[in-house]
Design an enzyme around this catalytic site. Structure first.
Site, PDB file in Angstrom:
ATOM      1  N   ARG A  28       0.861  -1.183   0.000  1.00 38.89           N
ATOM      2  CA  ARG A  28       0.000   0.000   0.000  1.00 38.89           C
ATOM      3  C   ARG A  28       0.894   1.228   0.000  1.00 38.89           C
ATOM      4  O   ARG A  28       2.036   1.161   0.442  1.00 38.89           O
ATOM      5  CB  ARG A  28      -0.930   0.005   1.212  1.00 38.89           C
ATOM      6  CG  ARG A  28      -0.230  -0.044   2.556  1.00 38.89           C
ATOM      7  CD  ARG A  28      -1.259  -0.222   3.670  1.00 38.89           C
ATOM      8  NE  ARG A  28      -0.665  -0.182   4.989  1.00 38.89           N
ATOM      9  CZ  ARG A  28      -0.128  -1.228   5.601  1.00 38.89           C
ATOM     10  NH1 ARG A  28      -0.089  -2.395   4.983  1.00 38.89           N
ATOM     11  NH2 ARG A  28       0.376  -1.111   6.821  1.00 38.89           N
ATOM     12  N   CYS A  49      26.846  10.655  33.851  1.00 37.69           N
ATOM     13  CA  CYS A  49      27.207   9.784  32.733  1.00 37.69           C
ATOM     14  C   CYS A  49      28.663   9.335  32.856  1.00 37.69           C
ATOM     15  O   CYS A  49      29.559  10.179  32.928  1.00 37.69           O
ATOM     16  CB  CYS A  49      26.995  10.517  31.405  1.00 37.69           C
ATOM     17  SG  CYS A  49      27.629   9.609  29.971  1.00 37.69           S
ATOM     18  N   CYS A  52      30.962  10.904  29.893  1.00 35.30           N
ATOM     19  CA  CYS A  52      31.199  12.333  29.693  1.00 35.30           C
ATOM     20  C   CYS A  52      32.600  12.722  30.181  1.00 35.30           C
ATOM     21  O   CYS A  52      33.160  12.098  31.094  1.00 35.30           O
ATOM     22  CB  CYS A  52      30.149  13.150  30.436  1.00 35.30           C
ATOM     23  SG  CYS A  52      28.582  13.321  29.532  1.00 35.30           S
ATOM     24  N   HIS A 116      27.254  14.929  25.218  1.00 31.54           N
ATOM     25  CA  HIS A 116      26.380  13.840  25.638  1.00 31.54           C
ATOM     26  C   HIS A 116      25.161  13.694  24.720  1.00 31.54           C
ATOM     27  O   HIS A 116      24.594  12.608  24.607  1.00 31.54           O
ATOM     28  CB  HIS A 116      25.912  14.113  27.079  1.00 31.54           C
ATOM     29  CG  HIS A 116      25.089  13.040  27.692  1.00 31.54           C
ATOM     30  ND1 HIS A 116      25.622  11.852  28.141  1.00 31.54           N
ATOM     31  CD2 HIS A 116      23.750  12.976  27.937  1.00 31.54           C
ATOM     32  CE1 HIS A 116      24.651  11.095  28.645  1.00 31.54           C
ATOM     33  NE2 HIS A 116      23.519  11.751  28.540  1.00 31.54           N
ATOM     34  N   ASN A 154      26.000   0.112  18.882  1.00 25.76           N
ATOM     35  CA  ASN A 154      24.598  -0.114  19.216  1.00 25.76           C
ATOM     36  C   ASN A 154      24.010   1.235  19.597  1.00 25.76           C
ATOM     37  O   ASN A 154      24.465   1.864  20.549  1.00 25.76           O
ATOM     38  CB  ASN A 154      24.447  -1.088  20.387  1.00 25.76           C
ATOM     39  CG  ASN A 154      24.946  -2.477  20.044  1.00 25.76           C
ATOM     40  OD1 ASN A 154      24.705  -2.974  18.954  1.00 25.76           O
ATOM     41  ND2 ASN A 154      25.655  -3.096  20.977  1.00 25.76           N
ATOM     42  N   CYS A 161      21.428  -0.521  24.236  1.00 26.49           N
ATOM     43  CA  CYS A 161      22.487   0.422  24.579  1.00 26.49           C
ATOM     44  C   CYS A 161      22.207   1.001  25.966  1.00 26.49           C
ATOM     45  O   CYS A 161      21.163   1.631  26.182  1.00 26.49           O
ATOM     46  CB  CYS A 161      22.557   1.541  23.538  1.00 26.49           C
ATOM     47  SG  CYS A 161      23.904   2.695  23.809  1.00 26.49           S
ATOM     48  N   SER A 162      23.132   0.808  26.883  1.00 20.43           N
ATOM     49  CA  SER A 162      22.900   1.206  28.269  1.00 20.43           C
ATOM     50  C   SER A 162      23.234   2.669  28.536  1.00 20.43           C
ATOM     51  O   SER A 162      22.862   3.205  29.581  1.00 20.43           O
ATOM     52  CB  SER A 162      23.723   0.321  29.211  1.00 20.43           C
ATOM     53  OG  SER A 162      25.109   0.409  28.913  1.00 20.43           O
ATOM     54  N   HIS A 165      25.061   8.440  25.787  1.00 21.93           N
ATOM     55  CA  HIS A 165      26.211   9.181  25.264  1.00 21.93           C
ATOM     56  C   HIS A 165      26.697   8.485  23.987  1.00 21.93           C
ATOM     57  O   HIS A 165      26.902   7.273  23.973  1.00 21.93           O
ATOM     58  CB  HIS A 165      27.335   9.212  26.303  1.00 21.93           C
ATOM     59  CG  HIS A 165      28.409  10.190  25.986  1.00 21.93           C
ATOM     60  ND1 HIS A 165      28.617  11.346  26.710  1.00 21.93           N
ATOM     61  CD2 HIS A 165      29.341  10.206  25.000  1.00 21.93           C
ATOM     62  CE1 HIS A 165      29.637  12.015  26.196  1.00 21.93           C
ATOM     63  NE2 HIS A 165      30.091  11.341  25.153  1.00 21.93           N
ATOM     64  N   HIS A 167      28.529   6.561  21.443  1.00 20.49           N
ATOM     65  CA  HIS A 167      29.741   5.749  21.535  1.00 20.49           C
ATOM     66  C   HIS A 167      29.575   4.461  20.755  1.00 20.49           C
ATOM     67  O   HIS A 167      28.468   4.053  20.407  1.00 20.49           O
ATOM     68  CB  HIS A 167      30.072   5.426  22.998  1.00 20.49           C
ATOM     69  CG  HIS A 167      29.125   4.444  23.632  1.00 20.49           C
ATOM     70  ND1 HIS A 167      27.858   4.795  24.054  1.00 20.49           N
ATOM     71  CD2 HIS A 167      29.261   3.112  23.902  1.00 20.49           C
ATOM     72  CE1 HIS A 167      27.259   3.735  24.562  1.00 20.49           C
ATOM     73  NE2 HIS A 167      28.081   2.697  24.483  1.00 20.49           N
ATOM     74  N   GLN A 169      31.969   0.492  19.940  1.00 27.00           N
ATOM     75  CA  GLN A 169      32.876  -0.455  20.575  1.00 27.00           C
ATOM     76  C   GLN A 169      33.783  -1.117  19.539  1.00 27.00           C
ATOM     77  O   GLN A 169      33.483  -1.113  18.340  1.00 27.00           O
ATOM     78  CB  GLN A 169      32.089  -1.537  21.312  1.00 27.00           C
ATOM     79  CG  GLN A 169      31.169  -1.013  22.410  1.00 27.00           C
ATOM     80  CD  GLN A 169      30.491  -2.136  23.169  1.00 27.00           C
ATOM     81  OE1 GLN A 169      31.149  -3.025  23.717  1.00 27.00           O
ATOM     82  NE2 GLN A 169      29.173  -2.112  23.206  1.00 27.00           N
ATOM     83  N   GLU A 183      31.038 -15.185   5.899  1.00 29.41           N
ATOM     84  CA  GLU A 183      31.239 -14.256   4.787  1.00 29.41           C
ATOM     85  C   GLU A 183      32.557 -14.537   4.070  1.00 29.41           C
ATOM     86  O   GLU A 183      32.644 -14.404   2.848  1.00 29.41           O
ATOM     87  CB  GLU A 183      31.203 -12.810   5.289  1.00 29.41           C
ATOM     88  CG  GLU A 183      29.820 -12.310   5.656  1.00 29.41           C
ATOM     89  CD  GLU A 183      29.761 -10.796   5.793  1.00 29.41           C
ATOM     90  OE1 GLU A 183      30.809 -10.138   5.560  1.00 29.41           O
ATOM     91  OE2 GLU A 183      28.685 -10.271   6.113  1.00 29.41           O
ATOM     92  N   HIS A 297      32.947  -3.507   4.199  1.00 27.09           N
ATOM     93  CA  HIS A 297      31.551  -3.090   4.201  1.00 27.09           C
ATOM     94  C   HIS A 297      31.020  -3.011   5.626  1.00 27.09           C
ATOM     95  O   HIS A 297      31.585  -3.603   6.549  1.00 27.09           O
ATOM     96  CB  HIS A 297      30.686  -4.057   3.384  1.00 27.09           C
ATOM     97  CG  HIS A 297      30.697  -5.461   3.898  1.00 27.09           C
ATOM     98  ND1 HIS A 297      31.728  -6.348   3.642  1.00 27.09           N
ATOM     99  CD2 HIS A 297      29.801  -6.144   4.651  1.00 27.09           C
ATOM    100  CE1 HIS A 297      31.467  -7.513   4.202  1.00 27.09           C
ATOM    101  NE2 HIS A 297      30.308  -7.420   4.833  1.00 27.09           N
ATOM    102  N   TYR A 317       8.387 -17.465  13.457  1.00 29.22           N
ATOM    103  CA  TYR A 317       8.903 -18.011  12.211  1.00 29.22           C
ATOM    104  C   TYR A 317      10.344 -17.586  11.977  1.00 29.22           C
ATOM    105  O   TYR A 317      11.184 -18.382  11.544  1.00 29.22           O
ATOM    106  CB  TYR A 317       8.022 -17.560  11.045  1.00 29.22           C
ATOM    107  CG  TYR A 317       8.402 -18.199   9.725  1.00 29.22           C
ATOM    108  CD1 TYR A 317       7.881 -19.437   9.357  1.00 29.22           C
ATOM    109  CD2 TYR A 317       9.286 -17.579   8.855  1.00 29.22           C
ATOM    110  CE1 TYR A 317       8.230 -20.040   8.149  1.00 29.22           C
ATOM    111  CE2 TYR A 317       9.653 -18.161   7.652  1.00 29.22           C
ATOM    112  CZ  TYR A 317       9.117 -19.393   7.304  1.00 29.22           C
ATOM    113  OH  TYR A 317       9.477 -19.987   6.122  1.00 29.22           O
ATOM    114  N   GLN A 324      11.732 -13.075   7.716  1.00 26.82           N
ATOM    115  CA  GLN A 324      10.582 -12.725   6.871  1.00 26.82           C
ATOM    116  C   GLN A 324      10.357 -11.225   6.949  1.00 26.82           C
ATOM    117  O   GLN A 324      10.522 -10.611   7.992  1.00 26.82           O
ATOM    118  CB  GLN A 324       9.328 -13.479   7.340  1.00 26.82           C
ATOM    119  CG  GLN A 324       8.089 -13.270   6.492  1.00 26.82           C
ATOM    120  CD  GLN A 324       7.266 -12.030   6.875  1.00 26.82           C
ATOM    121  OE1 GLN A 324       7.312 -11.587   8.020  1.00 26.82           O
ATOM    122  NE2 GLN A 324       6.526 -11.493   5.914  1.00 26.82           N
TER     123      GLN A 324
END
Length: 348
Positions: A28, A49, A52, A116, A154, A161-162, A165, A167, A169, A183, A297, A317, A324
């Site tokens: 649609r 934080c 910071c 932040h 993340n 993500c906890s 701020h 960031h 990893q 891959e 990539h 599923y 899906q």
């Protein structure tokens, strides 16, 4: 292949996995509806934080008053460089039903900015360039020791993500992770069979067809891949023969900063929110004797489906059979292409 408006399956050549596509369930017109920005505005500095500048972290460690990026060893890393008790694995009789192996490595955290409240799409290309330089320098350093180096981010509480701020990893280890190993095998098999690079051929096809292209410049291409599983999944791939992060030239890094800003702005503008995702770079194994089948990539896996609060759930599923999707890759690419490249907050 731009008129597959019926139930069918698509194969991911990088992994060999299949995805079930059911476009009739979502066939649609896109309404263009957006959600109001969610959540309270974050301050530029948060005294509570741990990321910071100047603030304390675990074990009374204090961050420096950093001005651009800041890297530190993860205080709660999933991998450690040395650990005791590994002799038990060496001495144990390995059973094919109970295989185990030592996993040594290192985990680092990269703060993208001292601010932040600024995620990647809100940074300038120059500020993003500093993030890319930090990714590259840490990759090069870790690749001297470890075979597999994962650079990833993340973004958003919905992705686990906890800390808000901005960031990312880096996890590095000598074993090949499952995704990289798969891959590696599939890209090698493609080159052995066809005599050409899998992602190099894919870039050429997507540029020619244009149906799934979201953005591109001289050095990079962003597409919603033909085999995408997540609604607004994208693949960011180098156009040239770049096999790992350490090979990027200054021109390629400058172009990467521009396209990262554009892509993440487009994401935020789909639903006028800080668009959550998990993203990560796949590089050739550092200790590979031949990496000619590789192309650098990054995968972006965002969960949002219809609004800032409605996500795609990979359950049922998807967990027990195969991925899906309803929204076709072509429709998702069209939506991302048609949103503004000016961040929605600039109009506030």
């Amino acid at each position: 292949m731009n008129n597959l408006e019926f139930t069918h399956r698509r194969k991911n050549p990088l992994t060999g996995d299949w995805v079930l596509v059911s476009p009739h369930r979502n066939n649609r017109p896109w309404s263009g509806a957006t959600e109001a920005p969610s959540g309270e505005a974050l301050p530029k500095y948060d005294e509570n934080c741990p990321l910071c500048p100047g603030n304390s972290r675990a074990n009374d460690t204090h961050n420096p008053e950093y001005k651009d990026t800041f890297v530190f060893k993860n205080d709660f890393g999933a991998l450690v460089s040395e650990q005791s008790g590994t002799e038990a694995l060496a001495d144990a009789e390995q059973n094919p039903l109970f295989e185990a192996d030592v996993a040594n490595g290192e985990c680092r955290v990269i703060c993208f900015s001292p601010d932040h409240n600024k995620s990647l799409p809100e940074l300038t290309p120059n500020e993003i360039s500093k993030v890319i330089d930090t990714w590259q320098s840490n990759y090069v350093e870790l690749a001297e020791q470890y075979n597999c180096v994962h650079v990833f981010e993340n973004k958003g509480a919905i992705m686990g993500c906890s800390q808000p701020h901005p960031h990312g990893q880096i996890w590095a280890h000598d074993h090949l992770s499952t995704e990289v190993e798969v891959e590696d095998k599939n890209q090698f098999a493609y080159q052995a069979k066809h005599g050409s690079n899998l992602l190099g051929d894919y870039v050429a096809k997507e540029v020619a067809q244009q149906d799934r292209v979201v953005a591109q410049n001289d050095h990079w291409l962003v597409v919603v891949p033909f085999w995408a599983a997540w609604p607004f999944e994208t693949l960011l791939v180098a156009k040239g023969d770049v096999r790992h992060f350490g090979q990027l030239t200054q021109a390629q890094k400058d172009a990467l900063a521009e396209i990262l800003q554009e892509l993440t702005i487009r994401y935020d503008n789909v639903f006028n929110c800080s668009f959550p995702y998990s993203m990560g770079w796949h590089s050739a194994p550092a200790k590979a004797e031949d990496d000619s089948h590789w192309r650098l990539h990054a995968h972006f896996y965002p969960p949002l489906l219809r609004s800032a609060s409605v996500k795609k759930h990979m359950v049922g599923y998807e967990m027990l059979a195969e991925s899906q999707r309803d929204l076709s890759a072509e429709t998702a690419a069209k939506i991302l292409r048609e949103v503004s490249t000016t961040h929605y907050k600039q109009g506030e």
